[in-house]
Design a protein around this motif. Structure first.
Motif, PDB file in Angstrom:
ATOM      1  N   GLU A 149      -8.435  12.214 -15.272  1.00 36.29           N
ATOM      2  CA  GLU A 149      -9.863  12.272 -14.723  1.00 36.29           C
ATOM      3  C   GLU A 149     -10.739  13.682 -14.993  1.00 36.29           C
ATOM      4  O   GLU A 149     -10.008  14.784 -15.019  1.00 36.29           O
ATOM      5  N   PRO A 150     -11.826  13.875 -14.752  1.00 37.92           N
ATOM      6  CA  PRO A 150     -12.502  15.246 -15.296  1.00 37.92           C
ATOM      7  C   PRO A 150     -12.012  16.159 -13.993  1.00 37.92           C
ATOM      8  O   PRO A 150     -11.860  15.934 -13.048  1.00 37.92           O
ATOM      9  N   ALA A 151     -12.093  17.549 -14.437  1.00 39.93           N
ATOM     10  CA  ALA A 151     -11.515  18.557 -13.479  1.00 39.93           C
ATOM     11  C   ALA A 151     -12.385  18.649 -12.150  1.00 39.93           C
ATOM     12  O   ALA A 151     -11.826  18.788 -11.136  1.00 39.93           O
ATOM     13  N   ALA A 152     -13.546  18.203 -12.140  1.00 39.10           N
ATOM     14  CA  ALA A 152     -14.443  18.208 -11.124  1.00 39.10           C
ATOM     15  C   ALA A 152     -14.297  16.818 -10.212  1.00 39.10           C
ATOM     16  O   ALA A 152     -14.968  16.856  -9.184  1.00 39.10           O
ATOM     17  N   SER A 153     -13.656  16.068 -10.784  1.00 36.34           N
ATOM     18  CA  SER A 153     -13.770  14.801  -9.996  1.00 36.34           C
ATOM     19  C   SER A 153     -12.904  15.045  -8.736  1.00 36.34           C
ATOM     20  O   SER A 153     -11.839  15.685  -8.717  1.00 36.34           O
ATOM     21  N   ALA A 154     -13.402  14.104  -7.637  1.00 39.03           N
ATOM     22  CA  ALA A 154     -12.688  14.275  -6.223  1.00 39.03           C
ATOM     23  C   ALA A 154     -12.141  13.092  -5.845  1.00 39.03           C
ATOM     24  O   ALA A 154     -11.850  12.785  -4.840  1.00 39.03           O
ATOM     25  N   LEU A 155     -11.842  12.182  -6.947  1.00 38.14           N
ATOM     26  CA  LEU A 155     -11.156  10.747  -6.781  1.00 38.14           C
ATOM     27  C   LEU A 155      -9.762  11.106  -6.198  1.00 38.14           C
ATOM     28  O   LEU A 155      -9.576  10.221  -5.338  1.00 38.14           O
ATOM     29  N   SER A 156      -8.953  12.032  -6.404  1.00 37.46           N
ATOM     30  CA  SER A 156      -7.834  12.248  -5.829  1.00 37.46           C
ATOM     31  C   SER A 156      -7.877  12.365  -4.572  1.00 37.46           C
ATOM     32  O   SER A 156      -6.819  12.014  -3.955  1.00 37.46           O
ATOM     33  N   GLU A 157      -8.663  13.056  -4.050  1.00 41.37           N
ATOM     34  CA  GLU A 157      -8.855  13.219  -2.530  1.00 41.37           C
ATOM     35  C   GLU A 157      -9.016  11.894  -1.952  1.00 41.37           C
ATOM     36  O   GLU A 157      -8.858  11.753  -0.473  1.00 41.37           O
ATOM     37  N   ARG A 158      -9.424  10.887  -2.299  1.00 39.51           N
ATOM     38  CA  ARG A 158      -9.877   9.477  -1.940  1.00 39.51           C
ATOM     39  C   ARG A 158      -8.717   8.370  -2.126  1.00 39.51           C
ATOM     40  O   ARG A 158      -8.839   7.416  -1.706  1.00 39.51           O
ATOM     41  N   VAL A 159      -7.786   8.723  -2.932  1.00 39.73           N
ATOM     42  CA  VAL A 159      -6.622   7.902  -3.245  1.00 39.73           C
ATOM     43  C   VAL A 159      -5.203   8.089  -2.488  1.00 39.73           C
ATOM     44  O   VAL A 159      -5.007   9.278  -2.463  1.00 39.73           O
ATOM     45  N   GLN A 160      -4.778   7.336  -1.667  1.00 42.89           N
ATOM     46  CA  GLN A 160      -3.563   7.395  -1.258  1.00 42.89           C
ATOM     47  C   GLN A 160      -2.696   6.301  -1.436  1.00 42.89           C
ATOM     48  O   GLN A 160      -2.979   5.129  -0.915  1.00 42.89           O
ATOM     49  N   HIS A 161      -1.568   6.318  -2.143  1.00 43.09           N
ATOM     50  CA  HIS A 161      -0.732   5.300  -2.520  1.00 43.09           C
ATOM     51  C   HIS A 161       0.174   4.687  -1.489  1.00 43.09           C
ATOM     52  O   HIS A 161       0.431   5.814  -0.659  1.00 43.09           O
ATOM     53  N   ARG A 162       0.419   3.682  -1.506  1.00 46.55           N
ATOM     54  CA  ARG A 162       1.119   2.988  -0.348  1.00 46.55           C
ATOM     55  C   ARG A 162       2.508   3.664  -0.527  1.00 46.55           C
ATOM     56  O   ARG A 162       3.407   3.253  -1.489  1.00 46.55           O
ATOM     57  N   ALA A 163       3.011   4.232   0.543  1.00 44.35           N
ATOM     58  CA  ALA A 163       4.364   4.767   0.827  1.00 44.35           C
ATOM     59  C   ALA A 163       4.816   4.538   2.227  1.00 44.35           C
ATOM     60  O   ALA A 163       4.282   4.216   3.195  1.00 44.35           O
ATOM     61  N   TYR A 164       6.274   4.437   2.209  1.00 45.25           N
ATOM     62  CA  TYR A 164       6.897   3.836   3.327  1.00 45.25           C
ATOM     63  C   TYR A 164       7.804   4.998   4.072  1.00 45.25           C
ATOM     64  O   TYR A 164       8.431   5.661   3.290  1.00 45.25           O
ATOM     65  N   PRO A 165       8.063   5.050   5.498  1.00 49.67           N
ATOM     66  CA  PRO A 165       8.840   6.228   5.929  1.00 49.67           C
ATOM     67  C   PRO A 165      10.141   5.630   5.537  1.00 49.67           C
ATOM     68  O   PRO A 165      10.612   4.509   5.298  1.00 49.67           O
ATOM     69  N   VAL A 166      11.271   6.688   5.480  1.00 47.29           N
ATOM     70  CA  VAL A 166      12.554   6.657   4.608  1.00 47.29           C
ATOM     71  C   VAL A 166      13.473   7.398   5.404  1.00 47.29           C
ATOM     72  O   VAL A 166      13.142   8.335   5.832  1.00 47.29           O
ATOM     73  N   GLN A 167      14.855   6.771   5.569  1.00 49.46           N
ATOM     74  CA  GLN A 167      15.893   7.351   6.235  1.00 49.46           C
ATOM     75  C   GLN A 167      17.107   7.122   5.283  1.00 49.46           C
ATOM     76  O   GLN A 167      17.411   5.963   4.803  1.00 49.46           O
ATOM     77  N   GLU A 168      18.007   8.153   5.197  1.00 48.37           N
ATOM     78  CA  GLU A 168      19.265   8.011   4.546  1.00 48.37           C
ATOM     79  C   GLU A 168      20.329   7.718   5.610  1.00 48.37           C
ATOM     80  O   GLU A 168      20.452   8.767   6.396  1.00 48.37           O
ATOM     81  N   TRP A 169      21.262   6.829   5.283  1.00 51.10           N
ATOM     82  CA  TRP A 169      22.324   6.500   6.393  1.00 51.10           C
ATOM     83  C   TRP A 169      23.361   5.650   5.703  1.00 51.10           C
ATOM     84  O   TRP A 169      22.824   4.550   5.321  1.00 51.10           O
ATOM     85  N   GLY A 170      24.601   5.702   6.196  1.00 48.44           N
ATOM     86  CA  GLY A 170      25.488   4.658   5.712  1.00 48.44           C
ATOM     87  C   GLY A 170      25.565   4.176   4.497  1.00 48.44           C
ATOM     88  O   GLY A 170      25.930   3.113   3.813  1.00 48.44           O
ATOM     89  N   GLY A 171      25.062   5.215   3.453  1.00 48.89           N
ATOM     90  CA  GLY A 171      25.324   4.882   2.057  1.00 48.89           C
ATOM     91  C   GLY A 171      24.128   3.909   1.506  1.00 48.89           C
ATOM     92  O   GLY A 171      24.096   3.415   0.407  1.00 48.89           O
ATOM     93  N   MET A 172      23.177   3.807   2.204  1.00 47.20           N
ATOM     94  CA  MET A 172      21.938   3.197   1.973  1.00 47.20           C
ATOM     95  C   MET A 172      20.432   3.954   2.045  1.00 47.20           C
ATOM     96  O   MET A 172      20.609   4.880   3.014  1.00 47.20           O
TER      97      MET A 172
END
Length: 439
Positions: free
Chosen positions: A108-131
């Motif tokens: 994207e062009p350097a002046a583009s503000a698209l990155s501020e409007r995009v949020q990729h789907r992410a999930y809360p994460v925990q490490e425990w018991g080898g998983m």
């Protein structure tokens, strides 16, 4: 048997299916920590409840679980570059951190503000018991992570064999809670012996009974149920019973009666309606619980030998699970090596989703009937606006575990004191099977 409609309610987990939505109210295992152990290592594909995911560990060691498809043009992020604090899509160079925020949009062009409007789907994460665990419920209602009954403390050794199976989660779980089948299907590996309780050796599990038709009893609970398979012991049969008490912890965990060395459990995570991630677990004191590779060799579930690099079994229905008919003629009951491989053959042979409307159940299927009743009632209650079974006040209490013991006939197994197997190793014993079984 149950109706086709109830079978659908029990088995379907994808999209808006009630059972899948119920399960999303639980922290859910996504993959093994060993798969994403290395910072900036190769991203891993996972599939849970019909959702395709990419799992990665960034440069600082933080874990991310994201939707697999890039939000730009929907290419897979599994092929991405994991570097300098984020995962970069190969297609156009968009880069995301573990929370799904856009770090760079090089196309994207350097002046583009698209990155501020995009949020990729992410999930809360925990490490425990080898998983790696993730939360798939509402983002504004993330509950605290509570360690599972099979990994209740950080100093426990947890060894896990993972297998991806081409069949529905419910038929896998029903196999785990079916105590009656072990006397037949596993009879060449879980053999009767003159012992005072279940024992583990390097090659076999031993049990103090030859009884193949146990009496089953159930004790219901809000979070699942306990049940007992009561058999005649080899010794003192006139005055005592041999009790193996398993535990179903809703929605997909089974605590299996332990041996004298370590505790056993399995977790059956739906990948979608017709595929399941099956985790077979040994846990307990580090000095008496087998290490992961030893556990997998015992089960015949070693990656590169029994499984491919993505934990898919090399034994399949097409190649008859490498069944050895000559070994069967020589005395081996199934001709299939490894506890879970014997189970896998049965589960997979039922088809992608078992047709429960055509079954003929008997007295030995009491736990199966209770499981279906519990989960169908739980799905109906949840669909009507109630809480998800096994959550909040409905969760299994700390210390929930299975047990096995020889008890006086006058004793009530429901009142038997239970605690996980723990402590320093017992002195090695010499165990004599009551009959010989050829490998």
């Amino acid at each position: 048997m149950i109706s086709a409609q109830d079978n659908d309610l029990l088995c379907r987990v994808t999209g808006d299916a009630t059972m899948g939505q119920l399960m999303r109210r639980h922290w859910t295992p996504v993959c093994l920590l060993e798969e994403v152990a290395e910072p900036d290592g190769a991203p891993v594909h996972a599939r849970v409840y019909g959702e395709d995911l990419v799992v990665f560990r960034d440069s600082d060691g933080r874990l991310g679980v994201l939707e697999e498809q890039c939000p730009h043009r929907r290419a897979s992020l599994v092929y991405g570059r994991n570097e300098e604090g984020g995962l970069r899509c190969l297609y156009h160079g968009w880069k995301f951190d573990v929370e799904g925020r856009v770090l760079e949009m090089v196309s994207e062009p350097a002046a583009s503000a698209l990155s501020e409007r995009v949020q990729h789907r992410a999930y809360p994460v925990q490490e425990w018991g080898g998983m790696v665990w993730a939360w798939f419920g509402a983002a504004d209602a993330v509950p605290p992570f509570v360690p599972p009954p099979w990994a209740p403390r950080a100093d426990a050794r947890v060894s896990i064999a993972k297998v991806l199976l081409p069949c529905n989660w419910a038929q896998v779980l029903e196999g785990a809670i079916d105590s009656a089948h072990s006397s037949s299907l596993h009879s060449s590996d879980f053999v009767p012996a003159r012992v005072d309780g279940a024992k583990a050796t390097a090659q076999l599990w031993l049990r103090p009974s030859t009884d193949k038709a146990p009496r089953l009893q159930v004790m219901a609970a809000e979070w699942g149920f306990r049940y007992a398979a009561i058999r005649r012991p080899i010794q003192n049969a006139a005055t005592h019973d041999y009790v193996r008490s398993s535990v179903f912890v809703a929605p997909y965990t089974v605590l299996i009666p332990p041996n004298d060395q370590y505790n056993v459990a399995n977790v059956n995570v739906p990948m979608d309606d017709t595929n399941t991630a099956f985790y077979f677990i040994a846990w307990g004191h580090p000095s008496r619980t087998p290490e992961t590779e030893t556990w997998r060799r015992f089960l015949r579930q070693t990656v590169g030998v029994d499984l491919d690099e993505r934990y898919r079994p090399l034994r399949t229905h097409d190649n008859r699970f490498w069944q050895d008919r000559a070994a069967m003629k020589a005395g081996n009951f199934t001709g299939i090596s490894g506890f879970p491989n014997q189970d896998l053959a049965m589960w997979v042979s039922m088809g992608p989703v078992a047709d429960r409307s055509r079954e003929r159940l008997g007295a030995s299927d009491l736990a199966i009937v209770e499981f279906r009743k519990k989960m169908l009632e739980a799905a109906s209650a949840f669909g009507a606006g109630g809480p998800a079974v096994g959550t909040g006040a409905l969760a299994a209490p700390p210390g929930t575990c299975a047990f096995q013991a020889i008890v006086p006939k006058s004793a009530d197994w429901r009142e038997h004191p239970v605690a996980p197997v723990w402590g320093e190793p017992a002195a090695a014993g010499t165990f004599e099977p009551s009959y010989a079984v050829k490998a």
